[in-house]
Design an enzyme around this catalytic site. Structure first.
Site, PDB file in Angstrom:
ATOM      1  N   GLU A 199     -37.422  33.713   9.748  1.00  0.00           N
ATOM      2  CA  GLU A 199     -36.595  34.063  10.753  1.00  0.00           C
ATOM      3  C   GLU A 199     -35.473  32.987  11.138  1.00  0.00           C
ATOM      4  OE1 GLU A 199     -39.271  32.598  14.679  1.00  0.00           O
ATOM      5  OE2 GLU A 199     -39.414  34.762  13.764  1.00  0.00           O
ATOM      6  N   GLU A 217     -42.812  35.071  20.379  1.00  0.00           N
ATOM      7  CA  GLU A 217     -43.905  35.815  19.986  1.00  0.00           C
ATOM      8  C   GLU A 217     -44.994  36.007  21.224  1.00  0.00           C
ATOM      9  OE1 GLU A 217     -45.863  33.560  17.305  1.00  0.00           O
ATOM     10  OE2 GLU A 217     -46.430  31.941  18.852  1.00  0.00           O
ATOM     11  N   ASN A 271     -44.396  21.123  14.867  1.00  0.00           N
ATOM     12  CA  ASN A 271     -44.731  22.545  15.484  1.00  0.00           C
ATOM     13  C   ASN A 271     -45.919  22.752  16.172  1.00  0.00           C
ATOM     14  OD1 ASN A 271     -42.213  23.696  14.160  1.00  0.00           O
ATOM     15  ND2 ASN A 271     -43.387  23.590  12.366  1.00  0.00           N
ATOM     16  N   PHE A 318     -48.557  10.545  12.423  1.00  0.00           N
ATOM     17  CA  PHE A 318     -49.306  11.486  12.999  1.00  0.00           C
ATOM     18  C   PHE A 318     -50.237  12.124  11.988  1.00  0.00           C
ATOM     19  CE2 PHE A 318     -45.439  11.471  15.573  1.00  0.00           C
ATOM     20  CZ  PHE A 318     -46.181  11.331  16.802  1.00  0.00           C
ATOM     21  N   GLU A 359     -44.053  34.042  24.817  1.00  0.00           N
ATOM     22  CA  GLU A 359     -43.382  32.830  24.412  1.00  0.00           C
ATOM     23  C   GLU A 359     -41.861  32.815  23.832  1.00  0.00           C
ATOM     24  OE1 GLU A 359     -45.067  30.158  21.683  1.00  0.00           O
ATOM     25  OE2 GLU A 359     -47.143  30.546  22.435  1.00  0.00           O
ATOM     26  N   ASN A 418     -48.877  35.754  22.467  1.00  0.00           N
ATOM     27  CA  ASN A 418     -50.224  35.455  22.246  1.00  0.00           C
ATOM     28  C   ASN A 418     -51.261  36.153  22.958  1.00  0.00           C
ATOM     29  OD1 ASN A 418     -50.515  33.168  19.961  1.00  0.00           O
ATOM     30  ND2 ASN A 418     -49.024  32.227  21.437  1.00  0.00           N
TER      31      ASN A 418
END
Length: 569
Positions: free
Chosen positions: A54, A142, A89, A206, A129, A144
């Site tokens: 997308e 989306e 993300n 990370f 969201e 959830n």
């Protein structure tokens, strides 16, 4: 995708969540690589390798609406959560309400969320969201169909137990008369902030970490799984447990609540200072990074697009940027710990005997690969004198620890009752900041070196008498191992694939291997151009931190090239 919506595009797992199976691509090459890695991650994490592609909206804010819907046609929405502080993300900090939204936009988001829930006949707790731009234009992302990790911030600002209402509607009960969207969005209870505490190394981009939890002490007064106190810790871990590479790296959720956003950030920072997490040698966690976020002026202003971390830390996180008063507090903690034979801080000058009993040379340096002191110019050495009645004199010394630089700084110390070698020291240095915590992490490699955590920075403090310091210069320096030609695994995990072989020439940045840890696949690339001299691991191997995967040949020097061009006869 390029012809339909244009780059950049988001590639993400259709059955995904938690940032797994997600990549952003800005060109065809990145799209091909992202498709390969995302589909593999999706299959391993969710058993489904189907992907969405997308349009990727740049500089968005991640806003979500929590709702509860019953089987009688009622839908109740709650104040929004902003979850824009993300890396790879994956959400890092979440707060409610958002600094971005006006009351009108909040109401419209809730209205559209209600319409969506009713359109699909949804019954339970769930989250809608959105991505919102700086002008508050928002786009559906989306839904959830579950409670999310960050639901405690909603419980605080709405003063409800979402799990309780989820169970009630699941049993067929109708939402109570007070459970209306209008009630909650017009009566927001202060501000709430959640930090996700992960077993990952922020100083290594990370990357996931694993190991044993040797010490775990939550902030004092924290509650668990409810909103009875202003600080809450939701966790399922205890001391002695092992954190492996096979599961999500989250250790806990740390949540704070206060009347205002500024107050809740301060409360979160204080809670992080009290949160003691110590693991085995290979273990790391992200609380230093969380502490630095709380110190960020930009974060405190509420300027938090999803690109925040990349923009604020373009070269990666290098450690907490300590201030001078925090360095001074660490010096005081080192002397207190070193002279812990007496019970009162006033007696520091009586804990040893001899003419040097009340004088020490303290060297502060980074512990391990932290860079907090490097941000201040590197290791520092100080002369510290105890003057009696809780007063210390601190003088900075030159790099050799001999010449005094500047005038001595006098401190009037106070300390709350401390059980020797317990993990928290509450010290007041006589300034207007009052009592602040320093974490004592234990001794370092020798008897006179101690490890501390100050405001998220892990430091090593060496405390010597002047005579010991004088002779320490004659000690042999530790051996330094050259790793310039080694390609090592920066994390524990499984070697998924190898892209090189002995004798192969590779370029800087070329893919060498893919390592999977905690369901995430990470591409390792060559740090320089060269020739592979050996491959030291095989696909399928379980790797430890810094385990060698491949070795490059020594690069040719100018002398080598000269000798090759003019061989001796």
């Amino acid at each position: 995708a390029k012809e339909v919506v244009g780059y950049p595009v988001m590639i993400k797992a259709s059955a995904g969540g938690g940032g797994k199976g997600m990549r952003v691509a800005y060109n065809d090459d990145e799209a091909r690589e992202g498709f390969r890695l995302s589909s593999s991650e999706a299959l391993k994490s969710f058993g489904d390798d189907r992907l969405f592609i997308e349009k990727f909206i740049e500089e968005p804010h991640h806003i979500e609406i929590q709702l509860v819907a019953d089987s009688h046609g009622n839908v109740c929405c709650f104040p929004e959560r902003e979850c824009s502080i993300q890396r790879r993300n994956q959400k890092v900090l979440e707060e409610s309400p958002s600094m971005l939204l006006t009351p009108e936009t909040r109401a419209e988001m809730c209205r559209q969320s209600t319409l969506l829930a009713k359109a699909v006949g949804y019954e339970s707790a769930g989250t809608i969201e959105f991505l919102a731009d700086k002008n508050q234009n928002f786009y559906f992302l989306e839904m959830n169909t579950r409670l999310q990790v960050e639901h405690p911030v909603t419980e605080y600002v709405a003063k409800v137990d979402l799990v309780e209402h989820m169970l009630k509607v699941a049993s067929g009960e109708k939402l109570g008369d007070h459970m209306t969207t209008e009630h909650f969005i017009n009566n927001i209870n202060g501000w709430a902030l959640e930090a996700r505490v992960y077993s990952e190394d922020p100083l290594r981009n990370f990357l996931p970490s694993n190991g044993s939890l040797l010490k775990l002490q939550e902030p004092r007064g924290a509650c668990a799984f409810d909103i009875s106190e202003g600080v809450r810790v939701d966790s399922g871990l205890m001391e002695g447990m092992e954190i492996s590479t096979h599961y999500d790296p989250m250790i806990s959720k740390l949540i704070a609540h206060a009347d205002s956003r500024e107050q809740v950030i301060d409360k979160m920072a204080a809670a992080l200072d009290e949160y003691v997490i110590v693991g085995s040698a290979s273990f790391a966690h992200n609380t230093p990074f969380l502490s630095e976020l709380c110190r960020s002026d930009r974060f405190r202003r509420g300027e938090t697009p999803t690109s925040f971390i990349e923009e604020e830390f373009p070269d990666g996180f290098t450690g907490v940027s300590l201030q001078e008063h925090e360095v001074v507090r660490s010096i005081a903690a080192a002397v207190i710990t070193h002279t812990s034979g007496a019970t009162e801080i006033d007696d520091m000058d009586q804990r040893e005997t001899g003419e040097e009993a009340n004088e020490w040379i303290v060297t502060l340096e980074d512990d391990g690969h932290s860079s907090a002191m490097a941000n201040l110019g590197g290791a520092r050495t100080f002369k510290v004198c105890a003057l009696g009645e809780g007063e210390l004199s601190i003088t900075k010394l030159d790099a050799d620890g001999v010449t005094e630089l500047g005038t001595p700084q006098a401190l009037n110390l106070d300390m709350k009752e401390w059980e020797v070698h317990s993990p928290l020291l509450e010290i007041d240095c006589g300034d207007d900041r009052g009592f602040k915590n320093v974490q004592y992490l234990g001794r370092s490699s020798n008897y006179c070196a101690y490890r501390f955590n100050t405001s998220g920075a892990t430091l090593k403090a060496t405390v010597l008498s002047p005579k010991e310091h004088k002779y320490s210069k004659h000690m042999l320096a530790p051996e330094v191992i050259n790793t310039a030609n080694l390609i090592q695994s920066p994390m524990p995990g499984t070697l998924i694939s190898l892209s090189v072989a002995p004798g192969q020439s590779i370029e800087a940045g070329e893919e060498v291997a893919v390592v999977e840890a905690m369901k995430m696949q990470n591409v390792l690339r060559s740090p320089r151009a060269g020739v592979v001299s050996s491959v030291d691991a095989q696909a399928g191997d379980s790797l430890q931190v810094d385990q060698i995967i491949a070795t490059l040949e020594e690069p040719e020097t100018e002398l080598d090239l000269l000798l090759a061009a003019h061989p001796c006869n």
